[in-house]
Design a protein around this motif. Structure first.
Motif, PDB file in Angstrom:
ATOM      1  N   ASN A  61      35.088  40.865  46.416  1.00  0.00           N
ATOM      2  CA  ASN A  61      34.774  40.663  44.993  1.00  0.00           C
ATOM      3  C   ASN A  61      34.282  41.928  44.282  1.00  0.00           C
ATOM      4  O   ASN A  61      33.212  41.945  43.657  1.00  0.00           O
ATOM      5  CB  ASN A  61      33.730  39.550  44.850  1.00  0.00           C
ATOM      6  CG  ASN A  61      34.179  38.255  45.464  1.00  0.00           C
ATOM      7  OD1 ASN A  61      35.335  37.850  45.335  1.00  0.00           O
ATOM      8  ND2 ASN A  61      33.269  37.566  46.154  1.00  0.00           N
ATOM      9  N   PRO A  62      35.075  43.012  44.302  1.00  0.00           N
ATOM     10  CA  PRO A  62      34.638  44.245  43.650  1.00  0.00           C
ATOM     11  C   PRO A  62      34.789  44.242  42.130  1.00  0.00           C
ATOM     12  O   PRO A  62      34.201  45.101  41.451  1.00  0.00           O
ATOM     13  CB  PRO A  62      35.549  45.311  44.272  1.00  0.00           C
ATOM     14  CG  PRO A  62      36.809  44.559  44.601  1.00  0.00           C
ATOM     15  CD  PRO A  62      36.352  43.189  45.007  1.00  0.00           C
ATOM     16  N   PHE A  63      35.565  43.303  41.589  1.00  0.00           N
ATOM     17  CA  PHE A  63      35.853  43.292  40.154  1.00  0.00           C
ATOM     18  C   PHE A  63      35.446  41.960  39.527  1.00  0.00           C
ATOM     19  O   PHE A  63      35.455  40.926  40.187  1.00  0.00           O
ATOM     20  CB  PHE A  63      37.344  43.535  39.898  1.00  0.00           C
ATOM     21  CG  PHE A  63      37.904  44.717  40.639  1.00  0.00           C
ATOM     22  CD1 PHE A  63      37.433  45.995  40.400  1.00  0.00           C
ATOM     23  CD2 PHE A  63      38.887  44.538  41.604  1.00  0.00           C
ATOM     24  CE1 PHE A  63      37.946  47.092  41.085  1.00  0.00           C
ATOM     25  CE2 PHE A  63      39.402  45.616  42.302  1.00  0.00           C
ATOM     26  CZ  PHE A  63      38.936  46.900  42.048  1.00  0.00           C
ATOM     27  N   GLY A  64      35.143  41.995  38.236  1.00  0.00           N
ATOM     28  CA  GLY A  64      34.772  40.786  37.522  1.00  0.00           C
ATOM     29  C   GLY A  64      35.947  40.143  36.807  1.00  0.00           C
ATOM     30  O   GLY A  64      37.098  40.542  36.955  1.00  0.00           O
ATOM     31  N   ASN A  65      35.641  39.116  35.999  1.00  0.00           N
ATOM     32  CA  ASN A  65      36.650  38.407  35.201  1.00  0.00           C
ATOM     33  C   ASN A  65      37.788  37.849  36.043  1.00  0.00           C
ATOM     34  O   ASN A  65      38.962  37.960  35.679  1.00  0.00           O
ATOM     35  CB  ASN A  65      37.209  39.312  34.104  1.00  0.00           C
ATOM     36  CG  ASN A  65      36.250  39.467  32.948  1.00  0.00           C
ATOM     37  OD1 ASN A  65      35.534  38.528  32.601  1.00  0.00           O
ATOM     38  ND2 ASN A  65      36.222  40.649  32.360  1.00  0.00           N
ATOM     39  N   ARG A  66      37.434  37.219  37.156  1.00  0.00           N
ATOM     40  CA  ARG A  66      38.433  36.609  38.033  1.00  0.00           C
ATOM     41  C   ARG A  66      37.710  35.673  39.006  1.00  0.00           C
ATOM     42  O   ARG A  66      36.479  35.697  39.114  1.00  0.00           O
ATOM     43  CB  ARG A  66      39.201  37.680  38.814  1.00  0.00           C
ATOM     44  CG  ARG A  66      38.319  38.514  39.726  1.00  0.00           C
ATOM     45  CD  ARG A  66      39.026  39.779  40.175  1.00  0.00           C
ATOM     46  NE  ARG A  66      39.288  40.647  39.033  1.00  0.00           N
ATOM     47  CZ  ARG A  66      40.495  41.105  38.703  1.00  0.00           C
ATOM     48  NH1 ARG A  66      41.551  40.803  39.435  1.00  0.00           N
ATOM     49  NH2 ARG A  66      40.663  41.882  37.657  1.00  0.00           N
ATOM     50  N   MET A  67      38.484  34.881  39.705  1.00  0.00           N
ATOM     51  CA  MET A  67      37.857  34.008  40.703  1.00  0.00           C
ATOM     52  C   MET A  67      37.285  34.848  41.827  1.00  0.00           C
ATOM     53  O   MET A  67      37.705  35.993  42.062  1.00  0.00           O
ATOM     54  CB  MET A  67      38.878  33.000  41.238  1.00  0.00           C
ATOM     55  CG  MET A  67      39.938  33.567  42.147  1.00  0.00           C
ATOM     56  SD  MET A  67      41.010  32.300  42.876  1.00  0.00           S
ATOM     57  CE  MET A  67      42.090  31.903  41.474  1.00  0.00           C
ATOM     58  N   ASP A  68      36.309  34.318  42.523  1.00  0.00           N
ATOM     59  CA  ASP A  68      35.775  34.957  43.718  1.00  0.00           C
ATOM     60  C   ASP A  68      36.714  34.687  44.886  1.00  0.00           C
ATOM     61  O   ASP A  68      37.433  33.681  44.910  1.00  0.00           O
ATOM     62  CB  ASP A  68      34.385  34.402  44.052  1.00  0.00           C
ATOM     63  CG  ASP A  68      33.344  34.761  42.998  1.00  0.00           C
ATOM     64  OD1 ASP A  68      33.502  35.809  42.336  1.00  0.00           O
ATOM     65  OD2 ASP A  68      32.384  33.983  42.829  1.00  0.00           O
ATOM     66  N   ILE A  69      36.697  35.573  45.859  1.00  0.00           N
ATOM     67  CA  ILE A  69      37.577  35.416  47.013  1.00  0.00           C
ATOM     68  C   ILE A  69      37.303  34.093  47.731  1.00  0.00           C
ATOM     69  O   ILE A  69      38.211  33.476  48.288  1.00  0.00           O
ATOM     70  CB  ILE A  69      37.420  36.618  47.981  1.00  0.00           C
ATOM     71  CG1 ILE A  69      38.526  36.609  49.026  1.00  0.00           C
ATOM     72  CG2 ILE A  69      36.035  36.642  48.612  1.00  0.00           C
ATOM     73  CD1 ILE A  69      39.894  36.947  48.509  1.00  0.00           C
ATOM     74  N   GLU A  70      36.057  33.632  47.674  1.00  0.00           N
ATOM     75  CA  GLU A  70      35.699  32.371  48.328  1.00  0.00           C
ATOM     76  C   GLU A  70      36.327  31.159  47.643  1.00  0.00           C
ATOM     77  O   GLU A  70      36.420  30.088  48.236  1.00  0.00           O
ATOM     78  CB  GLU A  70      34.176  32.209  48.345  1.00  0.00           C
ATOM     79  CG  GLU A  70      33.434  33.229  49.195  1.00  0.00           C
ATOM     80  CD  GLU A  70      33.241  34.580  48.526  1.00  0.00           C
ATOM     81  OE1 GLU A  70      32.783  35.516  49.211  1.00  0.00           O
ATOM     82  OE2 GLU A  70      33.538  34.702  47.308  1.00  0.00           O
ATOM     83  N   GLU A  71      36.759  31.328  46.383  1.00  0.00           N
ATOM     84  CA  GLU A  71      37.341  30.220  45.625  1.00  0.00           C
ATOM     85  C   GLU A  71      38.843  30.085  45.825  1.00  0.00           C
ATOM     86  O   GLU A  71      39.437  29.078  45.423  1.00  0.00           O
ATOM     87  CB  GLU A  71      37.054  30.403  44.133  1.00  0.00           C
ATOM     88  CG  GLU A  71      35.592  30.345  43.753  1.00  0.00           C
ATOM     89  CD  GLU A  71      35.387  30.611  42.270  1.00  0.00           C
ATOM     90  OE1 GLU A  71      35.006  29.673  41.541  1.00  0.00           O
ATOM     91  OE2 GLU A  71      35.607  31.760  41.839  1.00  0.00           O
ATOM     92  N   LEU A  72      39.469  31.086  46.416  1.00  0.00           N
ATOM     93  CA  LEU A  72      40.928  31.087  46.523  1.00  0.00           C
ATOM     94  C   LEU A  72      41.474  29.892  47.310  1.00  0.00           C
ATOM     95  O   LEU A  72      42.422  29.239  46.841  1.00  0.00           O
ATOM     96  CB  LEU A  72      41.408  32.403  47.127  1.00  0.00           C
ATOM     97  CG  LEU A  72      42.922  32.568  47.276  1.00  0.00           C
ATOM     98  CD1 LEU A  72      43.631  32.397  45.937  1.00  0.00           C
ATOM     99  CD2 LEU A  72      43.244  33.940  47.880  1.00  0.00           C
ATOM    100  N   PRO A  73      40.923  29.561  48.474  1.00  0.00           N
ATOM    101  CA  PRO A  73      41.457  28.393  49.198  1.00  0.00           C
ATOM    102  C   PRO A  73      41.355  27.104  48.388  1.00  0.00           C
ATOM    103  O   PRO A  73      42.292  26.285  48.398  1.00  0.00           O
ATOM    104  CB  PRO A  73      40.582  28.331  50.459  1.00  0.00           C
ATOM    105  CG  PRO A  73      40.099  29.726  50.654  1.00  0.00           C
ATOM    106  CD  PRO A  73      39.878  30.257  49.263  1.00  0.00           C
ATOM    107  N   GLU A  74      40.238  26.933  47.679  1.00  0.00           N
ATOM    108  CA  GLU A  74      40.062  25.719  46.875  1.00  0.00           C
ATOM    109  C   GLU A  74      41.068  25.674  45.729  1.00  0.00           C
ATOM    110  O   GLU A  74      41.581  24.599  45.376  1.00  0.00           O
ATOM    111  CB  GLU A  74      38.622  25.672  46.349  1.00  0.00           C
ATOM    112  CG  GLU A  74      38.285  24.419  45.551  1.00  0.00           C
ATOM    113  CD  GLU A  74      38.615  24.557  44.073  1.00  0.00           C
ATOM    114  OE1 GLU A  74      38.918  23.521  43.436  1.00  0.00           O
ATOM    115  OE2 GLU A  74      38.579  25.686  43.553  1.00  0.00           O
TER     116      GLU A  74
END
Length: 248
Positions: A61-74
């Motif tokens: 998660n180095p950048f903002g204005n996007r989903m977090d990597i933890e949210e991708l599977p969901e």
């Protein structure tokens, strides 16, 4: 019928029946409406297909204005469930919009291979000077379009991406569309043509000052593949795009 999954298709009938480029609450700059609400509104509007392309995360998660990597599977699981639940009423597709940064090349390959992932789209909002150094930190952005276009070309040439979102937005800071701008635009266009990648005419860009550049689109050869995208970050924006998208 517009088909964004079969390359080298050059005939489109975009009548608003297919809603391409939809974001979700996970990107942190969209409405809080649930995925299912978009799908149900799309059905109400009479759409045949809805294509979600939320802003993709990057590892750690180095950048903002996007989903977090933890949210991708969901995100993928949510759309997979909607695909199944509403398969008799509308086609639901799962995609991601992401900047091409060379140091993350292997990551894009992994995204492409994920179960449930239908397409990847380049959305070049910034570019990488070198690993860990990015253009959004530049004080002088006069020539930003050059780096943005070079990055889009690099991404297209990987063969991983299906679409380039709002390619003309790279020129938003340009006061004119002269020789350098034309050459940069042509490099993106011909990379897309050579690789069978779609270029997106973005409805959201059309509604904003300096975001849509008609000069870019006049350079396209007849064999270029173009689709219309809404870039909707709320159900209201999706409906507005449905009602107002230009039919060509």
């Amino acid at each position: 019928m517009l088909e964004v999954y079969v390359k080298n298709t050059q005939v489109y009938d975009y009548s608003g029946k297919e809603l391409f480029h939809i974001h979700t609450h996970r990107c942190k700059h969209a409405s809080s409406e649930a995925d299912v609400e978009y799908v149900e509104k799309a059905i109400e509007l009479g759409a045949r297909k809805i294509v979600f392309t939320d802003h993709a995360p990057f590892p750690d998660n180095p950048f903002g204005n996007r989903m977090d990597i933890e949210e991708l599977p969901e995100y993928i699981d949510s759309l997979a469930e909607l695909k199944n639940t509403y398969k008799k009423k509308i086609e639901v597709r799962c995609g991601l919009e992401i900047e091409y940064l060379p140091s993350f090349r292997d990551y894009y390959l992994n995204l492409k291979k994920m179960d449930g992932m239908d397409l990847l789209m380049i959305g070049q909002h910034f570019f990488e000077h070198y690993e860990g150094n990015y253009s959004f930190s530049d004080e002088d952005k006069t020539n930003e379009f050059i780096g943005l276009c070079e990055s889009m070309v690099q991404g297209i040439n990987t063969g991983v991406f299906d679409v380039v979102a709002h390619p003309d937005r790279a020129f938003r800071r340009c006061r004119q569309f002269g020789h350098r701008e034309i050459e940069a635009a042509k490099s993106v266009i011909w990379a897309a043509v050579s690789n069978g990648v779609y270029l997106e005419k973005n409805y959201s860009s059309m509604c904003r000052k300096n975001q849509y550049k008609e000069e870019f689109w006049t350079l396209l050869p007849a064999k270029a593949m173009v689709l219309n995208g809404l870039d909707a970050h709320s159900i209201n924006e999706m409906k507005k795009g449905y009602d107002g998208v230009v039919v060509e």
